[in-house]
Design a protein around this motif. Structure first.
Motif, PDB file in Angstrom:
ATOM      1  N   GLN A  87      12.592 -23.579 -84.842  1.00  0.00           N
ATOM      2  CA  GLN A  87      12.520 -22.709 -83.674  1.00  0.00           C
ATOM      3  C   GLN A  87      11.216 -22.836 -82.909  1.00  0.00           C
ATOM      4  OE1 GLN A  87      13.175 -18.613 -84.547  1.00  0.00           O
ATOM      5  NE2 GLN A  87      13.223 -17.977 -82.415  1.00  0.00           N
ATOM      6  N   TYR A  88      10.093 -22.996 -83.592  1.00  0.00           N
ATOM      7  CA  TYR A  88       8.821 -22.988 -82.898  1.00  0.00           C
ATOM      8  C   TYR A  88       8.068 -24.311 -82.998  1.00  0.00           C
ATOM      9  CZ  TYR A  88       9.821 -18.056 -82.607  1.00  0.00           C
ATOM     10  OH  TYR A  88      10.419 -16.861 -82.360  1.00  0.00           O
ATOM     11  N   LYS A 138      11.548 -25.489 -69.683  1.00  0.00           N
ATOM     12  CA  LYS A 138      10.293 -24.756 -69.503  1.00  0.00           C
ATOM     13  C   LYS A 138       9.836 -24.737 -68.038  1.00  0.00           C
ATOM     14  CE  LYS A 138       8.438 -25.540 -74.177  1.00  0.00           C
ATOM     15  NZ  LYS A 138       9.510 -26.304 -74.820  1.00  0.00           N
ATOM     16  N   THR A 191      11.422 -21.676 -66.694  1.00  0.00           N
ATOM     17  CA  THR A 191      10.780 -20.494 -67.264  1.00  0.00           C
ATOM     18  C   THR A 191       9.437 -20.216 -66.624  1.00  0.00           C
ATOM     19  OG1 THR A 191      11.870 -20.918 -69.387  1.00  0.00           O
ATOM     20  CG2 THR A 191       9.961 -19.443 -69.416  1.00  0.00           C
ATOM     21  N   ASN A 237       7.080 -23.881 -77.709  1.00  0.00           N
ATOM     22  CA  ASN A 237       8.345 -23.164 -77.600  1.00  0.00           C
ATOM     23  C   ASN A 237       8.190 -21.659 -77.738  1.00  0.00           C
ATOM     24  OD1 ASN A 237       9.864 -25.583 -77.312  1.00  0.00           O
ATOM     25  ND2 ASN A 237       9.651 -25.927 -79.507  1.00  0.00           N
ATOM     26  N   TYR A 238       7.309 -21.225 -78.616  1.00  0.00           N
ATOM     27  CA  TYR A 238       7.076 -19.783 -78.791  1.00  0.00           C
ATOM     28  C   TYR A 238       6.543 -19.170 -77.500  1.00  0.00           C
ATOM     29  CZ  TYR A 238       4.772 -15.458 -80.159  1.00  0.00           C
ATOM     30  OH  TYR A 238       4.367 -14.153 -80.217  1.00  0.00           O
ATOM     31  N   ASP A 245       9.464 -18.948 -74.869  1.00  0.00           N
ATOM     32  CA  ASP A 245      10.428 -17.889 -75.133  1.00  0.00           C
ATOM     33  C   ASP A 245       9.814 -16.507 -74.913  1.00  0.00           C
ATOM     34  OD1 ASP A 245      12.551 -19.593 -75.740  1.00  0.00           O
ATOM     35  OD2 ASP A 245      11.987 -19.736 -77.853  1.00  0.00           O
ATOM     36  N   THR A 246       8.520 -16.367 -75.217  1.00  0.00           N
ATOM     37  CA  THR A 246       7.827 -15.099 -74.974  1.00  0.00           C
ATOM     38  C   THR A 246       7.723 -14.820 -73.479  1.00  0.00           C
ATOM     39  OG1 THR A 246       6.545 -15.331 -77.021  1.00  0.00           O
ATOM     40  CG2 THR A 246       5.696 -13.811 -75.358  1.00  0.00           C
ATOM     41  N   LYS A 282      11.010 -13.505 -72.148  1.00  0.00           N
ATOM     42  CA  LYS A 282      11.214 -12.105 -72.516  1.00  0.00           C
ATOM     43  C   LYS A 282      10.406 -11.181 -71.607  1.00  0.00           C
ATOM     44  CE  LYS A 282      12.172 -13.016 -77.408  1.00  0.00           C
ATOM     45  NZ  LYS A 282      11.675 -12.884 -78.810  1.00  0.00           N
ATOM     46  N   ASP A 317      17.757 -20.033 -73.440  1.00  0.00           N
ATOM     47  CA  ASP A 317      16.466 -19.591 -73.956  1.00  0.00           C
ATOM     48  C   ASP A 317      15.409 -20.034 -72.953  1.00  0.00           C
ATOM     49  OD1 ASP A 317      15.998 -22.328 -74.378  1.00  0.00           O
ATOM     50  OD2 ASP A 317      16.392 -22.220 -76.533  1.00  0.00           O
ATOM     51  N   GLY A 318      14.148 -19.759 -73.248  1.00  0.00           N
ATOM     52  CA  GLY A 318      13.081 -20.150 -72.331  1.00  0.00           C
ATOM     53  C   GLY A 318      12.440 -21.470 -72.664  1.00  0.00           C
ATOM     54  N   SER A 319      12.719 -21.980 -73.862  1.00  0.00           N
ATOM     55  CA  SER A 319      12.011 -23.150 -74.371  1.00  0.00           C
ATOM     56  C   SER A 319      12.763 -24.460 -74.215  1.00  0.00           C
ATOM     57  CB  SER A 319      11.700 -22.956 -75.856  1.00  0.00           C
ATOM     58  OG  SER A 319      12.899 -22.806 -76.598  1.00  0.00           O
TER      59      SER A 319
END
Length: 293
Positions: free
Chosen positions: A38-39, A108, A111, A143-144, A147-148, A151, A177-179
């Motif tokens: 995930q990250y 990204k 995003t 990626n973290y 995604d942050t 959000k 997702d954002g990543s």
């Protein structure tokens, strides 16, 4: 466009992974990446691309289509490419520009573009500025952070609405997702080119531009296209998943001014290094193109 040329020396065929590949159609369910990845961030890949010969005349703009078609070879349907001039929007090359592909970390770009329309770059998320979050998201492909950011701006639907306000067709991409880790993300090359064009004129454009890796110099592009016409002149976001490679960004072109491009490759039958090599050759081909007169 359909072409039958081949380029066999870049087609290093690899065995299909045990997990089935799914076509990135908006109507399809696409498998997501396992949680333990995930990250993860993208690591820069050291790919050698021979520099152009000294004094090489370059390719006339009328010949760029057959030159790039030769690079992508027989896997024509697995590529989506669009390159346009910033001023005037002249198309230098177009191939499947409105077809949906899995964009990987090119997500990204959506995003961070949306975040810069909603958030003050000098504002804070935790102890760090929004500008810092944007930089880490794009330069290091974190990626973290991506995604942050998504959000904090209210999620995917809000991001799509924000981008629609600066001229990006909300039907030309999908955010899961954002990543870009999810294979449920989908985008057309035109969606990415439009986002890049819109961000040239939108608030936060300087922060957005400065957050992109530079070919041969920084971030996930620091080991790519060294000692070529692209080094120091191409600012672009990379994208990497199994069977997916992508590169979208800006190019300072000696003849056409600033060029905006998006190159998306979805092909599980070709090695990642071969896809990256082909992408870099396409970028170099565009960078060496000159007017025919």
């Amino acid at each position: 466009m359909k072409f039958l040329r081949s380029f066999p020396h870049i087609l290093a065929i690899v065995a299909l992974a045990t997990t089935a590949w799914t076509s990135p159609s908006l109507g399809n369910e696409i498998n997501s990446i396992p949680d333990d990845t995930q990250y993860l961030q993208e690591e820069p890949i050291d790919i050698y691309v021979p520099p152009p010969e000294t004094g090489a005349p370059g390719t006339c703009a009328a010949l760029i289509e057959p030159a790039i078609n030769k690079i992508i070879g027989r896997y024509q349907n697995n590529w989506g490419i669009l390159a346009e001039t910033l001023e005037g929007g002249t198309t230098l090359y177009s191939h499947n520009p409105d077809k949906f592909f899995i964009p990987a970390s090119n997500t990204k770009l959506f995003t961070t573009a949306a975040a810069l329309q909603r958030l003050n770059p000098q504002g804070k998320i935790g102890s760090k500025s929004v500008q810092n979050w944007i930089n880490v998201t794009n330069i290091n492909s974190n990626n973290y952070y991506a995604d942050t950011l998504l959000k904090h701006i209210g999620g995917a639907s809000v991001a799509k609405s924000i981008l629609a306000q600066i001229g990006v067709d909300p039907n030309s991409f999908r955010l899961a997702d954002g990543s870009g880790l999810s294979r449920k993300n989908a985008a057309t090359p035109r969606a990415l080119v439009t986002t890049l064009r819109s961000m040239h004129y939108a608030p936060g454009n300087n922060v957005f531009y400065a957050s992109l890796p530079v070919a041969g110099i920084s971030g996930t592009l620091r080991n790519r296209m060294k000692n070529t016409t692209a080094q120091g002149t191409v600012y672009a976001k990379t994208g990497t998943l199994r069977g997916v490679r992508a590169l979208s960004g800006y190019m300072n072109h000696p003849y056409f001014g600033q060029v905006i491009f998006s190159i998306l490759a979805n092909n599980p039958s070709v090695s990642g290094s071969a896809l990256v090599s082909s992408i870099d050759q396409i970028v170099l081909q565009i960078s060496r193109t000159k007017p025919c007169n």
